[in-house]
Design a protein around this motif. Structure first.
Motif, PDB file in Angstrom:
ATOM      1  N   ARG A  94       0.847  -1.193   0.000  1.00 32.85           N
ATOM      2  CA  ARG A  94       0.000   0.000   0.000  1.00 32.85           C
ATOM      3  C   ARG A  94       0.885   1.246   0.000  1.00 32.85           C
ATOM      4  O   ARG A  94       1.728   1.408   0.886  1.00 32.85           O
ATOM      5  CB  ARG A  94      -0.872   0.035   1.266  1.00 32.85           C
ATOM      6  N   SER A 100      -9.257  -1.912   3.401  1.00 37.73           N
ATOM      7  CA  SER A 100      -9.279  -2.659   4.667  1.00 37.73           C
ATOM      8  C   SER A 100      -8.297  -2.102   5.693  1.00 37.73           C
ATOM      9  O   SER A 100      -8.490  -2.260   6.893  1.00 37.73           O
ATOM     10  CB  SER A 100      -9.012  -4.150   4.424  1.00 37.73           C
ATOM     11  N   ASP A 175      -2.633   0.761  -4.143  1.00 38.74           N
ATOM     12  CA  ASP A 175      -2.263  -0.525  -3.520  1.00 38.74           C
ATOM     13  C   ASP A 175      -2.513  -1.643  -4.511  1.00 38.74           C
ATOM     14  O   ASP A 175      -3.125  -1.424  -5.564  1.00 38.74           O
ATOM     15  CB  ASP A 175      -3.028  -0.757  -2.201  1.00 38.74           C
TER      16      ASP A 175
HETATM   17  P1  5GP Z   1      -7.910  -4.371   0.778  1.00 34.32           P
HETATM   18  O1  5GP Z   1      -7.139  -5.191   1.795  1.00 34.32           O
HETATM   19  O2  5GP Z   1      -7.857  -2.912   1.063  1.00 34.32           O
HETATM   20  O3  5GP Z   1      -9.308  -4.890   0.567  1.00 34.32           O
HETATM   21  O4  5GP Z   1      -7.180  -4.618  -0.615  1.00 34.32           O
HETATM   22  C1  5GP Z   1      -5.856  -4.166  -0.863  1.00 34.32           C
HETATM   23  C2  5GP Z   1      -5.527  -4.326  -2.332  1.00 34.32           C
HETATM   24  O5  5GP Z   1      -5.392  -5.714  -2.661  1.00 34.32           O
HETATM   25  C3  5GP Z   1      -6.606  -3.794  -3.273  1.00 34.32           C
HETATM   26  O6  5GP Z   1      -5.971  -3.250  -4.407  1.00 34.32           O
HETATM   27  C4  5GP Z   1      -7.416  -5.009  -3.660  1.00 34.32           C
HETATM   28  O7  5GP Z   1      -7.966  -4.881  -4.966  1.00 34.32           O
HETATM   29  C5  5GP Z   1      -6.377  -6.112  -3.606  1.00 34.32           C
HETATM   30  N1  5GP Z   1      -6.931  -7.364  -3.090  1.00 34.32           N
HETATM   31  C6  5GP Z   1      -6.889  -7.841  -1.832  1.00 34.32           C
HETATM   32  N2  5GP Z   1      -7.499  -9.033  -1.747  1.00 34.32           N
HETATM   33  C7  5GP Z   1      -7.940  -9.326  -2.980  1.00 34.32           C
HETATM   34  C8  5GP Z   1      -8.641 -10.438  -3.543  1.00 34.32           C
HETATM   35  O8  5GP Z   1      -8.973 -11.429  -2.875  1.00 34.32           O
HETATM   36  N3  5GP Z   1      -8.939 -10.373  -4.871  1.00 34.32           N
HETATM   37  C9  5GP Z   1      -8.580  -9.304  -5.642  1.00 34.32           C
HETATM   38  N4  5GP Z   1      -8.919  -9.302  -6.939  1.00 34.32           N
HETATM   39  N5  5GP Z   1      -7.886  -8.250  -5.162  1.00 34.32           N
HETATM   40  C10 5GP Z   1      -7.583  -8.261  -3.840  1.00 34.32           C
END
Ligand code: 5GP
Length: 238
Positions: A94, A100, A175
């Motif tokens: 990030r 999240s 990120d």
């Molecule tokens: P966050 O943890 O904020 O949901 O995701 C952080 C970054 O990782 C974001 O760019 C998100 O799109 C990517 N990301 C996290 N987990 C997944 C997942 O299970 N599938 C996809 N396609 N992207 C994910």
């Protein structure tokens, strides 16, 4: 190359065996999903845009010394890749706090992270991809010390290469998530790099140009992906 039976169907891609035991075919479907499959839809052109987008990014990474599984694009929605022994781990970097991270730590959305932060998550939909650390990875045997180190180093190297690539196109790489596997003793980048798995904001307006448009019901999802592709110089069929 002959496409054989399906190995695995993810939420947006299907993976097929081929007549070569070391190669698979990825089929990028038009399906899109969010919140561990709770929200789903079909978006015209999405599979094609992501296939071309991913091929372009993987090529840029290869040119910059990152080994990836990508071999070649073979149709609008399919690519041939090396068959990796995947680790069930998601590596997230990030550069700006959002998503999240803000929910978990209560930090301000949009805060610049300098240095960028790194997180591991377990790839497990039923458990909603929980955050894990190096000790979990070692204790449960998901990867060894050298592999953990390699994943971190490679994910940061990708950050240097792609932050510059996107910034030259007027975009902030907020990120992203990477997945790695083993191939001939090396740690190789697998899965995909598309706007489905990263966040991209317009540098001037901070408008979202990635899957958050779908997650947040903002509309214009594929249009935003195509705009990013256009700015990067990815050649898409008409
Ligand atoms: P966050 O943890 O904020 O949901 O995701 C952080 C970054 O990782 C974001 O760019 C998100 O799109 C990517 N990301 C996290 N987990 C997944 C997942 O299970 N599938 C996809 N396609 N992207 C994910």
């Amino acid at each position: 190359m002959k496409k054989k039976q399906e190995l695995y169907a993810g939420k947006a891609k299907s993976v097929y065996y081929t007549d070569d035991p070391n190669k698979l075919i990825l089929f990028f479907r038009n399906d899109t999903s969010a919140f561990d499959g709770e929200k789903v839809d079909q978006l015209d052109r999405k599979g094609m845009v992501n296939n071309y987008f991913n091929n372009f990014i993987m090529q840029k990474l290869e040119e910059n010394g990152i080994e990836t599984h990508q071999i070649e694009l073979i149709s609008d929605q399919e690519s041939v890749v090396k068959k990796l022994d995947m680790m069930p781990i998601e590596c997230v970097i990030r550069n700006i706090a959002t998503g999240s991270l803000c929910r978990r730590l209560g930090v301000e959305d949009g805060l610049d992270l300098n240095p960028p932060t790194f997180e591991f998550f377990l790839k497990n939909d039923e458990l909603h991809d929980p955050m894990i650390n190096d000790y979990h990875i070692r204790s449960f045997g998901w990867a060894n010390d050298a592999e953990i180190e390699a994943m971190k180093i490679l994910t940061f190297k990708v950050n240097d290469i792609l932050s510059k690539l996107f910034s030259d196109a007027g975009l902030l790489l907020v990120d992203y998530k990477l997945e790695f596997g083993r191939f001939n003793g090396n740690i190789v980048l697998g899965d995909e790099f598309t706007p489905d798995g990263c966040r991209l904001w317009d540098m001037e307006t901070r408008q979202k140009m990635d899957k958050d448009r779908f997650r947040q019901g903002l509309g214009g999802v594929v249009e935003a992906y195509e705009e990013v592709a256009l700015r990067l110089g990815v050649k898409l069929p008409e």
